[in-house]
Design a protein around this motif. Structure first.
Motif: not given
Length: 280
Positions: A93-95, A142-144, A149-153
């Motif tokens: 997800p960071d990508n 970045h704090l998740l 993070k993947q759900r935000v993606a």
């Protein structure tokens, strides 16, 4: 039911620096029906992730054809419409996270599509609600946790209002809790919003609740059917270097010990019921 994605004799080869082009997809012909939940399985190098990337023109066929709602992915003039129709969620997800605030990240794709500001606000709110991340709207991504993070993606893809979401091993880097968060989200999107889901995974248990399971092997479709039909072929899957869901593995062990149990009881409840029935 209509198909949203169709491949006809799809072939793909990566060209290396030496000019050698090993075949990764070798004559794949299949259709993905609208509103379905399809799991694509296979060992590393089977071609499953390459197949996923052809569904929204990240990769273009070396030969054959990929059609998205009738649009040929090789037609550059249709690229935007194709990617509006099929959204991709990748392994890390960071990508995919590009902003410092969750709501700005989810708004990024609609803004680039030229969606009006008022409509973007609504899409962001609806997308975050759909993945149950509304309370994190002003948080820093970045704090998740990994699952969050993947759900935000996924929300960022939903905000584009695609008809289909392809998840390319999107749970591979997550812990069991994060994996379950993502799986629950995509099942709910499929069930409640009718979004077509294509889940690329190497976790057999993730495919148990799919409508259909496609098994890739050496660049070809080796198996294609319901989870019950596919996972009951234990030896064939093992011959391809794959495991089976834990429930099926248990039932298979019992059968080898002479207990007459079926191999198509995939859930824990069904498995327990089958064992109780066999033992009287």
């Amino acid at each position: 039911m209509n198909s949203i994605i169709r491949t006809d004799e799809l072939r793909f080869s990566y060209t290396t620096a030496e000019g050698v082009a090993p075949v990764v997809l070798d004559g794949v012909s299949l259709e993905i029906e609208e509103g379905s939940f399809v799991a694509v399985l296979g060992h590393n190098g089977s071609g499953k992730s390459t197949l996923a990337k052809t569904f929204n023109a990240v990769l273009l066929p070396t030969d054959g054809q990929v059609l998205v709602e009738g649009m040929d992915t090789r037609d550059e003039s249709l690229l935007l419409d194709i990617r509006r129709t099929v959204g991709m969620v990748f392994q890390n997800p960071d990508n995919q996270i590009v902003a410092n605030v969750v709501e700005e990240d989810v708004a990024f794709a609609p803004e680039n599509l030229g969606v009006p500001t008022e409509e973007i606000r609504k899409r962001v709110d609806d997308a975050l609600a759909a993945v149950r991340m509304s309370q994190f709207v002003t948080h820093a991504p970045h704090l998740l946790s990994g699952g969050q993070k993947q759900r935000v993606a996924i929300a960022g893809v939903i905000a584009m209002e695609p008809a289909c979401i392809v998840l390319d091993e999107a749970t591979a880097m997550l812990d069991p809790i994060g994996r379950q968060e993502v799986l629950s989200t995509i099942h709910r999107l499929n069930r409640e919003k009718g979004i077509t889901v294509v889940l690329i995974t190497h976790h057999m248990n993730e495919a148990e609740e799919a409508d259909r399971v496609i098994v890739m092997n050496d660049g070809r479709v080796a198996m294609d059917g319901t989870p019950q039909a596919v996972f009951s072929q234990v030896e064939r899957l093992r011959d391809m270097g794959l495991t089976v869901p834990d429930t099926v593995d248990l039932l298979d062990r019992l059968r080898r010990d002479g207990v007459d149990v079926p191999l198509d009881a995939l859930t824990v409840e069904a498995c327990a019921a089958a064992i109780c029935a066999a033992l009287g």
